[in-house]
Design a protein around this motif. Structure first.
Motif, PDB file in Angstrom:
ATOM      1  N   SER A 102       0.645  -1.127  -0.385  1.00  0.00           N
ATOM      2  CA  SER A 102       0.224   0.036  -0.102  1.00  0.00           C
ATOM      3  C   SER A 102       0.721   0.973   0.276  1.00  0.00           C
ATOM      4  CB  SER A 102      -1.178   0.331   1.585  1.00  0.00           C
ATOM      5  OG  SER A 102      -1.933   1.214   1.449  1.00  0.00           O
ATOM      6  N   THR A 103       0.676   2.383  -0.397  1.00  0.00           N
ATOM      7  CA  THR A 103       1.532   3.294  -0.326  1.00  0.00           C
ATOM      8  C   THR A 103      -0.323   4.469  -0.316  1.00  0.00           C
ATOM      9  OG1 THR A 103       2.492   5.772  -1.501  1.00  0.00           O
ATOM     10  CG2 THR A 103       0.850   3.700  -3.045  1.00  0.00           C
ATOM     11  N   SER A 104       0.355   5.707   0.322  1.00  0.00           N
ATOM     12  CA  SER A 104      -0.983   6.869   0.621  1.00  0.00           C
ATOM     13  C   SER A 104      -0.865   7.957   0.506  1.00  0.00           C
ATOM     14  CB  SER A 104      -1.077   6.814   2.019  1.00  0.00           C
ATOM     15  OG  SER A 104      -0.268   6.720   2.630  1.00  0.00           O
ATOM     16  N   VAL A 105      -1.233   9.393   0.542  1.00  0.00           N
ATOM     17  CA  VAL A 105      -1.296  10.482   0.209  1.00  0.00           C
ATOM     18  C   VAL A 105      -2.181  11.737   0.538  1.00  0.00           C
ATOM     19  CG1 VAL A 105      -2.093  10.808  -2.130  1.00  0.00           C
ATOM     20  CG2 VAL A 105      -0.251  12.138  -1.744  1.00  0.00           C
ATOM     21  N   LYS A 106      -1.968  12.867   0.799  1.00  0.00           N
ATOM     22  CA  LYS A 106      -3.614  13.704   1.273  1.00  0.00           C
ATOM     23  C   LYS A 106      -3.136  15.105   0.776  1.00  0.00           C
ATOM     24  CE  LYS A 106      -3.418  16.301   5.823  1.00  0.00           C
ATOM     25  NZ  LYS A 106      -3.152  17.057   7.000  1.00  0.00           N
ATOM     26  N   SER A 107      -4.283  14.874   0.456  1.00  0.00           N
ATOM     27  CA  SER A 107      -5.161  16.324  -0.949  1.00  0.00           C
ATOM     28  C   SER A 107      -4.072  17.101  -0.168  1.00  0.00           C
ATOM     29  CB  SER A 107      -6.126  16.292  -0.680  1.00  0.00           C
ATOM     30  OG  SER A 107      -7.136  17.640  -0.997  1.00  0.00           O
ATOM     31  N   ALA A 108      -3.798  18.189  -1.357  1.00  0.00           N
ATOM     32  CA  ALA A 108      -3.544  19.200  -0.804  1.00  0.00           C
ATOM     33  C   ALA A 108      -4.742  20.712  -0.880  1.00  0.00           C
ATOM     34  CB  ALA A 108      -3.041  20.015  -2.312  1.00  0.00           C
ATOM     35  N   SER A 109      -5.655  20.251  -0.704  1.00  0.00           N
ATOM     36  CA  SER A 109      -7.446  20.753  -0.503  1.00  0.00           C
ATOM     37  C   SER A 109      -6.829  21.179   0.808  1.00  0.00           C
ATOM     38  CB  SER A 109      -7.998  20.347  -0.968  1.00  0.00           C
ATOM     39  OG  SER A 109      -9.549  20.992  -0.248  1.00  0.00           O
ATOM     40  N   PRO A 110      -6.758  22.710   0.924  1.00  0.00           N
ATOM     41  CA  PRO A 110      -6.790  23.573   2.422  1.00  0.00           C
ATOM     42  C   PRO A 110      -8.575  22.524   3.098  1.00  0.00           C
ATOM     43  CG  PRO A 110      -8.259  24.378   0.885  1.00  0.00           C
ATOM     44  CD  PRO A 110      -7.315  24.127  -0.063  1.00  0.00           C
ATOM     45  N   THR A 111      -9.737  22.090   2.141  1.00  0.00           N
ATOM     46  CA  THR A 111     -10.575  21.565   3.079  1.00  0.00           C
ATOM     47  C   THR A 111     -10.641  20.188   4.187  1.00  0.00           C
ATOM     48  OG1 THR A 111     -12.077  22.164   1.150  1.00  0.00           O
ATOM     49  CG2 THR A 111     -12.971  20.538   2.463  1.00  0.00           C
ATOM     50  N   ASP A 146      -2.680  10.477   6.473  1.00  0.00           N
ATOM     51  CA  ASP A 146      -3.151  10.445   4.423  1.00  0.00           C
ATOM     52  C   ASP A 146      -4.723  10.200   4.369  1.00  0.00           C
ATOM     53  OD1 ASP A 146      -0.483  11.367   4.772  1.00  0.00           O
ATOM     54  OD2 ASP A 146       0.205   9.712   3.860  1.00  0.00           O
ATOM     55  N   THR A 147      -5.434  11.101   3.476  1.00  0.00           N
ATOM     56  CA  THR A 147      -6.553  10.704   3.024  1.00  0.00           C
ATOM     57  C   THR A 147      -6.657   9.726   2.221  1.00  0.00           C
ATOM     58  OG1 THR A 147      -6.313  13.469   2.639  1.00  0.00           O
ATOM     59  CG2 THR A 147      -7.664  13.200   4.542  1.00  0.00           C
ATOM     60  N   THR A 148      -5.989   9.714   0.965  1.00  0.00           N
ATOM     61  CA  THR A 148      -5.818   8.675  -0.025  1.00  0.00           C
ATOM     62  C   THR A 148      -5.394   7.219   0.607  1.00  0.00           C
ATOM     63  OG1 THR A 148      -6.592  10.247  -1.995  1.00  0.00           O
ATOM     64  CG2 THR A 148      -6.017   8.747  -2.638  1.00  0.00           C
ATOM     65  N   ILE A 204     -11.099   9.525   0.541  1.00  0.00           N
ATOM     66  CA  ILE A 204     -12.015  10.411   1.259  1.00  0.00           C
ATOM     67  C   ILE A 204     -11.918  11.637   1.430  1.00  0.00           C
ATOM     68  CG2 ILE A 204     -12.888   8.748   3.001  1.00  0.00           C
ATOM     69  CD1 ILE A 204     -10.283   9.504   5.338  1.00  0.00           C
ATOM     70  N   ASP A 205     -10.808  12.406   0.462  1.00  0.00           N
ATOM     71  CA  ASP A 205     -10.059  13.090   0.486  1.00  0.00           C
ATOM     72  C   ASP A 205     -11.162  13.887  -1.259  1.00  0.00           C
ATOM     73  OD1 ASP A 205      -8.653  12.599  -1.025  1.00  0.00           O
ATOM     74  OD2 ASP A 205      -6.887  12.530   0.008  1.00  0.00           O
ATOM     75  N   CYS A 206     -11.929  13.345  -2.016  1.00  0.00           N
ATOM     76  CA  CYS A 206     -12.355  13.681  -3.337  1.00  0.00           C
ATOM     77  C   CYS A 206     -13.545  15.110  -2.690  1.00  0.00           C
ATOM     78  CB  CYS A 206     -12.830  12.966  -4.217  1.00  0.00           C
ATOM     79  SG  CYS A 206     -13.781  11.726  -2.412  1.00  0.00           S
ATOM     80  N   LEU A 207     -13.577  15.574  -3.700  1.00  0.00           N
ATOM     81  CA  LEU A 207     -14.440  16.511  -3.955  1.00  0.00           C
ATOM     82  C   LEU A 207     -15.131  15.847  -5.182  1.00  0.00           C
ATOM     83  CD1 LEU A 207     -12.724  19.874  -4.048  1.00  0.00           C
ATOM     84  CD2 LEU A 207     -13.883  19.080  -1.981  1.00  0.00           C
ATOM     85  N   GLN A 208     -16.662  15.313  -4.928  1.00  0.00           N
ATOM     86  CA  GLN A 208     -17.272  14.851  -5.576  1.00  0.00           C
ATOM     87  C   GLN A 208     -18.205  13.766  -5.498  1.00  0.00           C
ATOM     88  OE1 GLN A 208     -14.413  11.586  -7.476  1.00  0.00           O
ATOM     89  NE2 GLN A 208     -16.018  10.565  -7.087  1.00  0.00           N
ATOM     90  N   PRO A 209     -19.172  13.484  -6.118  1.00  0.00           N
ATOM     91  CA  PRO A 209     -20.799  12.774  -5.965  1.00  0.00           C
ATOM     92  C   PRO A 209     -20.226  11.377  -5.137  1.00  0.00           C
ATOM     93  CG  PRO A 209     -21.004  13.576  -7.787  1.00  0.00           C
ATOM     94  CD  PRO A 209     -20.086  13.654  -7.814  1.00  0.00           C
ATOM     95  N   TYR A 210     -20.541  10.621  -4.243  1.00  0.00           N
ATOM     96  CA  TYR A 210     -20.098   9.622  -3.653  1.00  0.00           C
ATOM     97  C   TYR A 210     -19.890   8.316  -4.534  1.00  0.00           C
ATOM     98  CZ  TYR A 210     -20.575   5.252  -0.296  1.00  0.00           C
ATOM     99  OH  TYR A 210     -20.704   4.770  -0.064  1.00  0.00           O
ATOM    100  N   TYR A 211     -19.466   7.470  -4.943  1.00  0.00           N
ATOM    101  CA  TYR A 211     -18.873   6.552  -5.450  1.00  0.00           C
ATOM    102  C   TYR A 211     -17.917   5.062  -4.844  1.00  0.00           C
ATOM    103  CZ  TYR A 211     -17.897   3.946 -10.088  1.00  0.00           C
ATOM    104  OH  TYR A 211     -17.252   3.193 -10.916  1.00  0.00           O
ATOM    105  N   PHE A 212     -18.532   4.098  -4.993  1.00  0.00           N
ATOM    106  CA  PHE A 212     -18.423   2.896  -4.475  1.00  0.00           C
ATOM    107  C   PHE A 212     -17.895   1.833  -5.609  1.00  0.00           C
ATOM    108  CE2 PHE A 212     -18.153  -0.632  -2.233  1.00  0.00           C
ATOM    109  CZ  PHE A 212     -18.617  -0.429  -0.592  1.00  0.00           C
ATOM    110  N   HIS A 213     -16.979   2.031  -6.139  1.00  0.00           N
ATOM    111  CA  HIS A 213     -16.643   1.738  -7.703  1.00  0.00           C
ATOM    112  C   HIS A 213     -16.659  -0.117  -7.298  1.00  0.00           C
ATOM    113  CE1 HIS A 213     -14.800   0.443 -11.055  1.00  0.00           C
ATOM    114  NE2 HIS A 213     -13.766   0.505 -10.715  1.00  0.00           N
TER     115      HIS A 213
END
Length: 373
Positions: A230-239, A246-248, A267-276
């Motif tokens: 696994s690997t992870s990263v955090k959004s740069a969005s101030p939100t 890390d939120t992704t 859990i740091d996306c700005l979009q509609p909920y999606y369970f792919h």
């Protein structure tokens, strides 16, 4: 097996020695009185779902914050007694099960206390924030002989009941690849945001919410996990800046069957909920609510569509708790383990999540057979 007393002091035993009938003067036709541990957002979804089952009703609520018993009774129906002392609620012989809706970092301690008190348990995810605590819950449950339902309720959704039926009918053949991804921006617009951002609150992206995707992948693949990378990263969005972790995360899995898979927890996306969901097998593929199957001779150049209600919301009021809880109380009646979301089922998914988080922290592949947290 444990003997439970009804309010009149009588007992009736089923094949497993569990009490089959309890007398409740408030709800005379129902057997199981349930105490809720923690009164917040998720509890407001658990209570009506429990009350809607054929056998159970909520008669008590424990909260560290004093609650108004008359107000809760009016809001949820029936008579609800309130407690600020968990031990006092667990000591009540007329409470047969508990629903643990407290903060994630309290789940393990509350589950262990409930098990020691002989209560059957509905346990919100995650089981715990560490493997040691999860193992302690499993040990306490085994010692007490109680039954557990863990809230990986997506297994009871129309989407995954239908998906599993397609798999079980052999329409996809032998699966060799699967991916299930969780996209749900958990920002300040959610009440849980204030504590979910903390490392000792939400914990990680997977433990906070993406564990539903991990659990769904394990359900579909039907094989034990051999290793995770696994690997992870955090959004740069101030939100999402308040998050302490890390939120992704993206996790690659190898299964003992030889199949491989992927889980993204975002859990740091700005979009509609999606369970792919995308599953690939020797006889066909499934993409969300669409599929192609060689066995059915469907058109390879056009997806065939399945009729199902998709998971399209992170709001707990939309989750299939009632279906899951009905299955739990049916299992208690029959003296069986909870189907699909027993503690053993949930531990497999939980362990994969914890190992994936460790893999991301340590930048290495983790073999689950030799990993002890």
């Amino acid at each position: 097996a444990l003997t439970r007393l009804g309010r009149d002091g009588s007992t009736k035993h089923g094949v497993s020695g569990r009490v089959r009938e309890r007398i409740n003067p408030v709800f005379p036709m129902k057997k199981y009185n349930v105490g809720v541990i923690g009164y917040g957002w998720v509890a407001t979804a658990h209570i009506p779902a429990i009350n809607a089952t054929a056998q159970a009703q909520v008669t008590a609520v424990y909260s560290s914050r004093p609650q108004n018993a008359a107000e809760l009774s009016a809001r949820h129906g029936g008579k609800i007694e309130t407690f600020t002392d968990l031990g006092a609620m667990l000591a009540r012989k007329d409470i047969h099960a508990v629903s643990i809706c407290s903060f994630p970092n309290q789940h393990a301690a509350h589950a262990i206390a409930a098990a020691k008190a002989g209560k059957d348990i509905i346990l919100e995810k995650p089981i715990s924030l560490t493997l040691a605590d999860a193992n302690a819950v499993a040990a306490a449950v085994k010692a007490a002989g109680v039954k557990v339902c863990v809230c990986f309720e997506c297994r009871f959704s129309s989407q995954f009941l239908s998906t599993k039926a397609v798999i079980d009918q052999g329409l996809l053949g032998k699966l060799h690849y699967g991916e299930v991804d969780y996209y749900h921006g958990i920002g300040p617009w959610y009440g849980q945001f204030r504590w979910n951002v903390r490392r000792d609150g939400g914990g990680t992206s997977l433990l906070s919410a993406g564990c539903h995707a991990m659990d769904a992948l394990l359900l579909c693949m039907g094989s034990e996990v051999e290793s995770v990378t696994s690997t992870s990263v955090k959004s740069a969005s101030p939100t999402f800046a308040p998050y302490e972790y890390d939120t992704t995360s993206v996790t690659l899995l190898r299964f003992r069957s030889g199949a491989v898979g992927k889980v993204a927890s975002v859990i740091d996306c700005l979009q509609p909920y999606y369970f792919h969901t995308h599953l690939v097998g020797s006889e066909g593929s499934l993409l969300d609510n669409k599929f192609h199957s060689v066995r059915l001779a469907t058109n390879k150049h056009k997806w065939s569509e399945l009729s199902m209600k998709m998971l399209d919301s992170g709001d707990v009021s939309d989750h299939p708790y009632q279906t899951q809880f009905q299955a739990f109380f049916d299992a208690l009646d029959a003296g069986r383990e909870m189907p699909l979301t027993s503690l053993a089922d949930a531990m497999a998914s939980h362990r994969a999540c914890l190992a994936a988080d460790a893999s991301a922290r340590e930048n290495r592949t983790i073999a689950l057979a030799s990993w002890n947290g």
